[in-house]
Design a protein around this motif. Structure first.
Motif, mmCIF file in Angstrom:
data_model
loop_
_atom_site.group_PDB
_atom_site.id
_atom_site.type_symbol
_atom_site.label_atom_id
_atom_site.label_comp_id
_atom_site.label_asym_id
_atom_site.label_seq_id
_atom_site.Cartn_x
_atom_site.Cartn_y
_atom_site.Cartn_z
ATOM 1 N N GLY A 215 0.647 -1.830 -0.050
ATOM 2 C CA GLY A 215 0.060 -0.157 0.085
ATOM 3 C C GLY A 215 1.039 1.543 0.034
ATOM 4 N N ASP A 216 2.404 1.276 0.453
ATOM 5 C CA ASP A 216 2.609 1.850 -0.023
ATOM 6 C C ASP A 216 4.022 2.223 -1.042
ATOM 7 N N GLY A 217 3.382 1.595 -2.003
ATOM 8 C CA GLY A 217 3.798 1.413 -3.543
ATOM 9 C C GLY A 217 5.719 0.500 -3.564
ATOM 10 N N TYR A 218 5.460 -0.273 -2.438
ATOM 11 C CA TYR A 218 6.174 -1.489 -2.087
ATOM 12 C C TYR A 218 5.171 -2.543 -2.515
ATOM 13 N N TYR A 219 6.428 -3.677 -2.765
ATOM 14 C CA TYR A 219 5.052 -5.285 -2.859
ATOM 15 C C TYR A 219 5.843 -6.330 -2.189
ATOM 16 N N ARG A 220 5.707 -7.208 -1.773
ATOM 17 C CA ARG A 220 5.802 -7.994 -0.843
ATOM 18 C C ARG A 220 6.196 -9.266 -2.384
ATOM 19 N N VAL A 221 7.123 -10.390 -2.585
ATOM 20 C CA VAL A 221 7.668 -10.801 -3.376
ATOM 21 C C VAL A 221 8.118 -12.006 -2.466
ATOM 22 N N ILE A 222 7.213 -13.681 -2.824
ATOM 23 C CA ILE A 222 7.420 -14.727 -1.551
ATOM 24 C C ILE A 222 7.285 -15.827 -3.115
ATOM 25 N N ALA A 223 8.685 -16.609 -3.139
ATOM 26 C CA ALA A 223 9.002 -17.123 -4.404
ATOM 27 C C ALA A 223 9.876 -18.370 -4.045
ATOM 28 N N TRP A 224 9.359 -19.894 -5.280
ATOM 29 C CA TRP A 224 10.881 -20.635 -4.469
ATOM 30 C C TRP A 224 10.719 -21.086 -5.901
ATOM 31 N N ASN A 225 11.935 -21.936 -5.819
ATOM 32 C CA ASN A 225 12.309 -22.728 -7.164
ATOM 33 C C ASN A 225 13.117 -23.746 -6.797
ATOM 34 N N ARG A 226 12.301 -24.766 -7.674
ATOM 35 C CA ARG A 226 13.045 -26.106 -6.541
ATOM 36 C C ARG A 226 14.558 -26.061 -7.426
ATOM 37 N N ALA A 227 14.863 -25.703 -7.991
ATOM 38 C CA ALA A 227 16.588 -26.003 -8.674
ATOM 39 C C ALA A 227 17.562 -24.583 -7.954
ATOM 40 N N ARG A 228 16.652 -24.321 -6.817
ATOM 41 C CA ARG A 228 17.216 -23.230 -5.839
ATOM 42 C C ARG A 228 17.785 -23.412 -4.841
ATOM 43 N N ASP A 229 18.342 -24.705 -4.197
ATOM 44 C CA ASP A 229 17.954 -25.334 -2.792
ATOM 45 C C ASP A 229 19.154 -25.237 -2.084
ATOM 46 N N VAL A 230 19.075 -23.472 -1.380
ATOM 47 C CA VAL A 230 20.360 -23.005 -0.128
ATOM 48 C C VAL A 230 19.987 -23.039 0.790
ATOM 49 N N ALA A 231 20.972 -22.956 1.844
ATOM 50 C CA ALA A 231 20.392 -22.542 2.521
ATOM 51 C C ALA A 231 20.159 -20.910 3.114
ATOM 52 N N ASP A 232 19.743 -21.228 4.055
ATOM 53 C CA ASP A 232 18.493 -20.002 4.358
ATOM 54 C C ASP A 232 19.743 -19.032 4.723
ATOM 55 N N GLY A 233 21.200 -19.132 5.106
ATOM 56 C CA GLY A 233 21.769 -18.202 4.860
ATOM 57 C C GLY A 233 22.991 -17.125 3.261
ATOM 58 N N GLU A 234 22.118 -18.081 2.893
ATOM 59 C CA GLU A 234 23.289 -18.281 1.767
ATOM 60 C C GLU A 234 22.861 -16.987 0.799
ATOM 61 N N PRO A 235 23.800 -15.837 0.808
ATOM 62 C CA PRO A 235 23.013 -13.991 0.012
ATOM 63 C C PRO A 235 21.930 -15.128 -1.603
ATOM 64 N N LEU A 236 21.378 -13.209 -1.019
ATOM 65 C CA LEU A 236 20.395 -13.706 -2.486
ATOM 66 C C LEU A 236 20.847 -12.177 -3.010
ATOM 67 N N GLY A 237 20.266 -12.036 -4.150
ATOM 68 C CA GLY A 237 20.686 -10.948 -4.915
ATOM 69 C C GLY A 237 18.761 -10.467 -5.671
ATOM 70 N N LEU A 238 18.433 -9.640 -6.222
ATOM 71 C CA LEU A 238 17.589 -8.847 -7.058
ATOM 72 C C LEU A 238 17.378 -9.954 -8.274
ATOM 73 N N ASP A 239 18.440 -10.417 -8.651
ATOM 74 C CA ASP A 239 18.581 -11.416 -10.295
ATOM 75 C C ASP A 239 17.742 -12.488 -9.568
#
Length: 481
Positions: A215-239
């Motif tokens: 509601g403030d111009g931002y959106y929450r994205v929740i997404a999952w890719n079966r081929a990218r099963d990594v630890a929670d602490g693995e770095p995440l980029g916008l790409d």
């Protein structure tokens, strides 16, 4: 909470939605409440939940909060899953025949303001470090700002302190279950292209994604890719967020300016008991689910609504402490059902093999064609389809949710405000021994003949097709006192 007041006070641990609602209810009922929260005094805009369902909105209506939240959110009359599966909400038998898309922090702001106005004693930056129970109450050890240690004494303690509950650990309850899905990505982003629907969700091949507006111009994205099963602490980029969104939704809507990104794993867990002696669990401290269906925060708020009036009755001396046993009997089965329904949705979203995809296709087709099945799904997800067990021989309506029925003096959910019971009768009954602060006596607006005693949480405590003053007085003595 030391001294003479401790025998009728309640300590709530955790200032999330469930804790805020519970504490506000108790304080409104005149119960001394202390709420401890280890986080600083602020409400984060990094919201976890995004929808309020019909039954939760009904509960918030009985607290005078629903209308303001409706103005702050955006209603949606259908929920689309897997491209073709649509859950229609417009025909729900509720004033709130929709889901409300609204960030959790907006709900917390409203509940926090109400709790402050009711007189809740907040202790921020304060962490529970131990609990000890005896026959008369509970002693909690807490560590506050600057490491100052203090003992707090209360009649009862409620843990609403989340999945990693210190209260649950202190009373030795296990939290059995497992991680259902790993390496789910979260991101709060701006979009160059506005989605066609208010909530966007789909699962294609090895990926699924969900988009919801703050509601403030931002959106929450929740997404999952079966081929990218990594630890929670693995770095995440916008790409990476863009890539998985394109896989699931066919486009990334021009995501840019991420203000926050993270990974998490989604668990299904439930405590075997919601009560140990004088200590209770509610919300994520009692159960955690996958985010599918948006049922987590809603279930926790409904836990709190169920428990708060019972604690107020017992602490106020109006009910036998045995009433508190009904919290487990009523809410634990609901938590288990939500685990099944949310887990079923996410497993269908993760379907990979031919038989799993075939099952998803068959279920989608069935729900879209078979109206009764579609209605049952809508009522379960929204919470209005649940009813509580009734004693043997009770009236058929006992334990049922009561819609916001019309009364001669207004509507039911307004009558329940202030945590009151409501007695609804077809004829006036003069001379009933009632406490107007705890019971309102109303008449049906129409020609109904049933007499109902409605609990503060909107469920039937007692009912009769024909009841004289003596029968009503007996029911009030047993349930309201």
């Amino acid at each position: 909470m030391n001294g003479t007041a401790s025998h009728r006070s309640v300590l709530v641990v955790g200032a999330g939605p469930a804790g805020l609602l519970l504490a506000g209810d108790l304080a409104e009922a005149g119960v001394p409440v202390t709420l401890v929260e280890k986080r600083p005094h602020r409400i984060s805009n990094l919201s976890r939940a995004f929808v309020l369902h019909a039954r939760t909105l009904e509960q918030l209506d009985t607290r005078g909060l629903a209308d303001e939240l409706e103005r702050a959110g955006r209603p949606l009359d259908r929920l689309r899953l897997f491209g073709r599966l649509t859950v229609e909400l417009g025909t729900l038998p509720s004033r709130f025949n929709h889901l409300l898309v609204i960030p959790q922090y907006e709900v917390e702001k409203a509940l926090y303001r109400r709790a402050v106005e009711a007189g809740v004693d907040f202790r921020h930056e304060t962490e529970l470090t131990g609990l000890a129970q005896d026959a008369d109450g509970v002693t909690a050890e807490v560590r506050g700002p600057g490491g100052v240690v203090e003992s707090l004494r209360a009649a009862y303690v409620v843990g609403t302190d989340g999945m990693r509950s210190a209260v649950r650990d202190a009373i030795g309850l296990p939290f059995p279950g497992r991680s259902v899905i790993r390496s789910v990505v979260l991101a709060d982003v701006r979009l160059a292209e506005e989605p066609e629907t208010l909530l966007t969700v789909d699962a294609v091949g090895d990926a699924f994604a969900f988009l919801a507006p703050f509601g403030d111009g931002y959106y929450r994205v929740i997404a999952w890719n079966r081929a990218r099963d990594v630890a929670d602490g693995e770095p995440l980029g916008l790409d990476e967020v863009k890539e998985v969104t394109r896989l699931a939704l066919g486009r990334d809507y021009g995501m840019h300016d991420a203000r926050w990104m993270s990974r998490f794993h989604s668990d299904e867990r439930q405590a075997p008991a919601y009560r140990v002696g004088r200590v209770f669990l509610a919300g994520d401290a009692a159960h955690v689910h996958t985010p599918a269906g948006g049922q987590g925060m809603n279930t926790g708020l409904q836990d709190a609504a169920n428990l708060s009036w019972k604690l107020a009755q017992v602490v106020g001396g109006h009910a036998d402490p045995a009433l508190l046993d009904s919290y487990q009997a009523e809410r634990h089965p609901v938590g288990k059902a939500v685990l099944r329904s949310s887990g079923g949705i996410v497993r269908l979203a993760m379907a990979k093999g031919p038989w799993e995809l075939g099952l998803r296709g068959a279920l989608t087709a069935s729900l879209n064609v078979v109206a009764p099945a579609r209605r049952r799904a809508a009522r379960q997800i929204t919470g209005i389809g649940y009813r509580y067990p009734a004693p043997r021989g009770a009236h058929r309506l006992t334990g049922a949710r009561v819609p916001d029925v019309a009364l001669e003096g207004g509507r039911l959910y307004e009558a329940l405000r202030g945590g009151r019971f409501a007695l609804i009768t077809p004829e006036p009954h003069a001379g009933l021994s009632t406490d107007k602060d705890r019971l309102t006596v109303e008449r049906w607006a129409g020609g109904r003949g049933t007499t109902l005693l409605v609990r503060p949480d909107g469920y039937v405590a007692w009912a009769a097709e024909s009841a004289d003053a003596a029968a009503i007085e007996d029911a009030l003595a047993r349930h309201v006192r």
